[in-house]
Design a protein around this motif. Structure first.
Motif, short mmCIF file in Angstrom:
data_model
loop_
_atom_site.label_atom_id
_atom_site.label_comp_id
_atom_site.label_asym_id
_atom_site.label_seq_id
_atom_site.Cartn_x
_atom_site.Cartn_y
_atom_site.Cartn_z
N ASP A 105 17.12 -44.46 5.62
CA ASP A 105 18.35 -44.37 6.41
C ASP A 105 19.46 -45.07 5.63
O ASP A 105 19.27 -46.23 5.22
CB ASP A 105 18.08 -45.06 7.76
CG ASP A 105 19.20 -44.92 8.78
OD1 ASP A 105 20.19 -44.21 8.52
OD2 ASP A 105 19.07 -45.55 9.86
N HIS A 168 18.45 -52.27 12.25
CA HIS A 168 17.16 -52.12 12.91
C HIS A 168 16.03 -52.12 11.89
O HIS A 168 16.24 -51.76 10.72
CB HIS A 168 17.14 -50.79 13.68
CG HIS A 168 17.60 -49.61 12.87
ND1 HIS A 168 16.73 -48.82 12.15
CD2 HIS A 168 18.85 -49.14 12.59
CE1 HIS A 168 17.42 -47.88 11.51
NE2 HIS A 168 18.72 -48.05 11.74
N HIS A 175 13.81 -46.10 14.31
CA HIS A 175 14.25 -47.39 14.86
C HIS A 175 13.03 -48.19 15.29
O HIS A 175 12.33 -47.81 16.21
CB HIS A 175 15.21 -47.19 16.04
CG HIS A 175 16.51 -46.60 15.64
ND1 HIS A 175 17.03 -45.45 16.21
CD2 HIS A 175 17.41 -46.99 14.71
CE1 HIS A 175 18.19 -45.17 15.63
NE2 HIS A 175 18.45 -46.07 14.73
N ALA A 199 16.90 -51.76 8.15
CA ALA A 199 18.14 -51.02 7.91
C ALA A 199 19.29 -51.96 8.24
O ALA A 199 19.49 -52.34 9.40
CB ALA A 199 18.20 -49.76 8.77
N GLU A 201 23.22 -52.56 8.39
CA GLU A 201 24.34 -51.62 8.52
C GLU A 201 25.56 -52.22 9.21
O GLU A 201 25.80 -52.00 10.39
CB GLU A 201 23.90 -50.34 9.23
CG GLU A 201 23.12 -50.48 10.51
CD GLU A 201 22.80 -49.11 11.11
OE1 GLU A 201 23.66 -48.21 11.07
OE2 GLU A 201 21.68 -48.94 11.64
N GLU A 232 25.38 -48.68 5.02
CA GLU A 232 23.99 -48.98 5.38
C GLU A 232 23.04 -48.74 4.21
O GLU A 232 23.22 -47.79 3.45
CB GLU A 232 23.56 -48.07 6.55
CG GLU A 232 22.11 -48.24 6.98
CD GLU A 232 21.74 -47.34 8.17
OE1 GLU A 232 22.43 -46.31 8.37
OE2 GLU A 232 20.77 -47.67 8.85
MG MG Z 1 20.45 -46.96 10.86
#
Ligand code: MG
Length: 254
Positions: A105, A168, A175, A199, A201, A232
């Motif tokens: 991600d 996350h 997630h 992740a 971000e 991110e």
């Molecule tokens: Mg994300």
């Protein structure tokens, strides 16, 4: 519960992360005045599938597209559609790939043509805030170290961090635990362990930190309609520090 990944898991996550980064690179190259956000979405989906992955976001809780396209005062989760980009706007592109059962991600905010110096500065500060947050990751460190580093840098530059949305954990699910706020205090929060994948971000607003949800149930916008930026990366906690899984580079360490 926070999932700790094995070396095999991390290798798969790196493949997913690299595919996501390659797909996003192609989308970024297509950003120009006159392009529609739906066109960018189609480019993303085709490239993700060509790389052997599937779009993480398509169908996620009913999300109708493969990427999020958030323009100007849209913070995150903008839905691609017929909107045509205009010179001087900014667009945040958020893209996820699931490959061999693991997600990668990442997001970037890019200018459409030339933007004002103030907006260019917002993009620079947000990109740098992400790097500073990443550099705060270390085994046996705390999650609060990360949020605090991001918040301090952003606020030093006169901007604000969004409170309602966070980074996350990520892995077999898009997630996972923990939530990773872009604010905090050093030495507080979850202890970071080798093999965790996060992740990071930062969502950074030029004006107020307050955001509102649009009637579509997805698009998040700044309350004062000033611009917002979002960067991110998917990062693993390595033995010696962070390993950025979504950075396109032969050298995966920062
Ligand atoms: Mg994300």
């Amino acid at each position: 519960m926070i999932m700790v990944k094995t070396a095999t898991d991390l290798a798969a996550m790196r493949r997913a992360g690299q595919a996501a980064a390659q797909a996003l690179q192609m989308v970024v190259a297509a950003v120009r005045p006159g392009a529609t956000t739906a066109q960018l979405d189609r480019i993303a989906e085709a490239r993700i599938r060509e790389l052997g992955g599937e779009p993480s976001f398509l169908g996620y809780r009913g999300f109708p597209a493969s990427i999020c396209t958030s323009v100007n005062d849209e913070v995150v989760h903008g839905i691609p559609g017929p909107r045509r980009l205009v010179e001087g706007e900014i667009i945040s592109l958020d893209l996820g790939v699931v490959l061999d059962g693991f997600h990668g991600d990442l997001a970037v905010t890019v200018p459409v043509g030339r933007v004002s110096p103030a907006v260019a500065r917002l993009l620079r500060v947000t990109a740098e805030a992400l790097e500073i947050g990443i550099r705060a990751i270390r085994p046996e460190g705390r999650l609060g170290d990360v949020g605090a580093a991001i918040q301090r840098y952003v606020e030093q530059h006169g901007f604000s961090v969004v409170r309602e949305f966070a980074g996350h954990g990520i892995g077999r699910k898009l997630h996972e635990d923990p939530q990773i706020p872009n604010f905090g205090s050093p030495g507080n929060g979850v202890v970071l362990r080798r093999g965790m994948t996060l992740a990071i971000e930062p969502m950074v607003n030029m004006g107020t930190s307050e955001v509102v949800m649009e009637a579509d149930g997805w698009t998040v916008r700044t309350r004062d309609h000033k611009p917002s930026a979002h960067f991110e990366h998917t990062v693993a906690v390595g033995d010696d520090g962070p390993i950025v899984l979504t950075r396109l580079s032969p050298d995966e360490s920062v």
